[in-house]
Motif scaffolding. Structure first.
Motif, PDB file in Angstrom:
ATOM      1  N   ASN A  65      21.204 -17.981 -17.326  1.00  0.00           N
ATOM      2  CA  ASN A  65      21.568 -16.707 -17.935  1.00  0.00           C
ATOM      3  C   ASN A  65      21.414 -16.790 -19.456  1.00  0.00           C
ATOM      4  OD1 ASN A  65      22.975 -14.394 -18.941  1.00  0.00           O
ATOM      5  ND2 ASN A  65      24.153 -14.301 -17.038  1.00  0.00           N
ATOM      6  N   HIS A 115      22.463 -14.735 -21.665  1.00  0.00           N
ATOM      7  CA  HIS A 115      23.584 -14.179 -22.423  1.00  0.00           C
ATOM      8  C   HIS A 115      24.599 -15.268 -22.810  1.00  0.00           C
ATOM      9  CE1 HIS A 115      22.443 -10.016 -22.080  1.00  0.00           C
ATOM     10  NE2 HIS A 115      22.283 -10.152 -20.782  1.00  0.00           N
ATOM     11  N   ALA A 147      30.779 -12.455 -22.239  1.00  0.00           N
ATOM     12  CA  ALA A 147      30.232 -12.830 -20.942  1.00  0.00           C
ATOM     13  C   ALA A 147      30.956 -14.078 -20.460  1.00  0.00           C
ATOM     14  CB  ALA A 147      28.735 -13.083 -21.048  1.00  0.00           C
ATOM     15  N   LEU A 178      24.663  -7.246 -27.713  1.00  0.00           N
ATOM     16  CA  LEU A 178      24.918  -7.576 -26.306  1.00  0.00           C
ATOM     17  C   LEU A 178      23.622  -7.741 -25.525  1.00  0.00           C
ATOM     18  CD1 LEU A 178      27.892  -5.292 -25.140  1.00  0.00           C
ATOM     19  CD2 LEU A 178      27.929  -7.725 -25.645  1.00  0.00           C
ATOM     20  N   ARG A 236      30.235 -16.539 -23.487  1.00  0.00           N
ATOM     21  CA  ARG A 236      29.725 -16.063 -24.776  1.00  0.00           C
ATOM     22  C   ARG A 236      30.913 -15.462 -25.510  1.00  0.00           C
ATOM     23  NH1 ARG A 236      25.111 -11.462 -26.160  1.00  0.00           N
ATOM     24  NH2 ARG A 236      24.771 -12.102 -28.329  1.00  0.00           N
ATOM     25  N   GLN A 285      29.513  -7.901 -20.930  1.00  0.00           N
ATOM     26  CA  GLN A 285      28.835  -8.368 -19.737  1.00  0.00           C
ATOM     27  C   GLN A 285      29.858  -8.661 -18.640  1.00  0.00           C
ATOM     28  OE1 GLN A 285      25.438  -8.455 -19.640  1.00  0.00           O
ATOM     29  NE2 GLN A 285      25.593  -7.506 -21.632  1.00  0.00           N
TER      30      GLN A 285
END
Length: 310
Positions: A192, A194, A160, A308, A221, A70
């Motif tokens: 977000n 992620h 990320a 992902l 992440r 990301q």
């Protein structure tokens, strides 16, 4: 001169039988010898070429490009316009900012709370210290320093990463998080899906001649969330494909040479065919092994990309 005695009828019959038997023996022997010679030439001097197993036409090439992680999300920093001096109500805390951030996630879609991460706290602290020291307020410093470069220096491997910045004397922890939530870019960072971790640093200090607060949120992440495809396996596949390609060319040249031999039999022909078949067996074994490796690697890529996307 005496005339030789004439053989009797019985003797002549016996003689003809013996001659007939000898002819039969000779014919039988000739047939056996001819069959033996034919078998010998067929087995020893006219060996069949080994069939090559299909490689590229029967399997998709490995996905050798590394799947991209990301992007780094860093919306334009927010800065409070007022020059009101800090008060007790303006005090910011790490615990409070994280708590208010997670409360905003729960209130907006029931998103899971972010876990406080010590390394992300350290990144946020280094960022806030650098901004006060060099008197800049931006995601990228005068020397190119950023959350990305700091994450790399402290060894935080990530899938990320994001950063929210706020400068000013906001109404405490709730006030600064509310200000971020009112900004589309910062709100997107907070919500977000992620991200799984968060780090925060807050500090009161002198910035451009004014006493003020500066707050930094670092979202992340970790790479460990999604095991990446095996790089060593990918490299091995690339080497194997190169070897398969070169061996394929060599086999084609050998096949052309064998087809041009006349007659297609004899010791030299047999030796050439045997060499070809040995190389073909090696090719087929490597092709099968590489197919299996490609299937394993592609499964890893698929699993990584699926992770992902979560």
């Amino acid at each position: 001169m005496e005339t030789p005695p004439t053989p009797s009828h019985g003797a002549r019959v016996a003689l003809r039988k013996k001659k007939a038997q000898r002819r039969l023996v000779i014919i039988a022997a000739a047939v056996v010898i001819a069959a033996a010679v034919s078998w010998y030439f067929q087995k020893s001097f006219s060996l069949p070429l080994q069939r090559l197993e299909s490689f590229r036409n029967s399997t998709a090439p490995a996905s050798t490009s590394s799947p991209s992680a990301q992007n780094f999300f860093a919306p334009s920093p927010i800065r409070q316009a007022t020059k009101v001096a800090p008060k007790k109500t303006n005090v910011l805390t790490v615990v409070g900012v994280i708590s208010e951030t997670n409360a905003a996630r729960v209130a907006n879609g029931g998103l899971p709370p972010l876990t406080e991460n010590v390394t992300l706290n350290d990144i946020a602290t280094l960022r806030i210290s650098d901004m006060f020291a060099q008197q800049y307020f931006a995601h990228v410093g005068p020397q190119g320093e950023s959350a990305l470069s700091v994450a790399s220096s402290v060894g935080y491997a990530h899938l990320a990463l994001g950063e929210n910045l706020a400068l000013g004397n906001y109404a405490g922890d709730a006030g600064v998080v509310t200000a971020w939530m009112n900004s589309p870019g910062h709100r997107a960072n907070i919500l977000n899906t992620h991200y799984t971790q968060i780090g925060v640093a807050v500090r009161e200090g002198m910035f451009e001649g004014q006493e003020t607060w500066l707050a930094v949120q670092i979202f992340g992440r970790p790479a460990s969330d999604c095991p990446a495809p095996n790089v060593n396996l990918e490299n091995s596949i690339n080497l194997s494909e190169q070897q398969i390609s070169s061996t394929s060319v060599e086999l084609a040249d050998d096949k052309t040479a064998i087809d041009a031999m006349s007659p297609p039999s004899g010791p030299a022909y047999n030796a050439q065919v045997e060499d070809y078949n040995n190389l073909a067996a090696q090719y087929n074994a490597l092709a099968a092994e590489t197919k299996s490796a490609i299937n394993t690697y592609d499964a890893q890529v698929i699993a990584f990309n699926a992770c992902l996307a979560k």
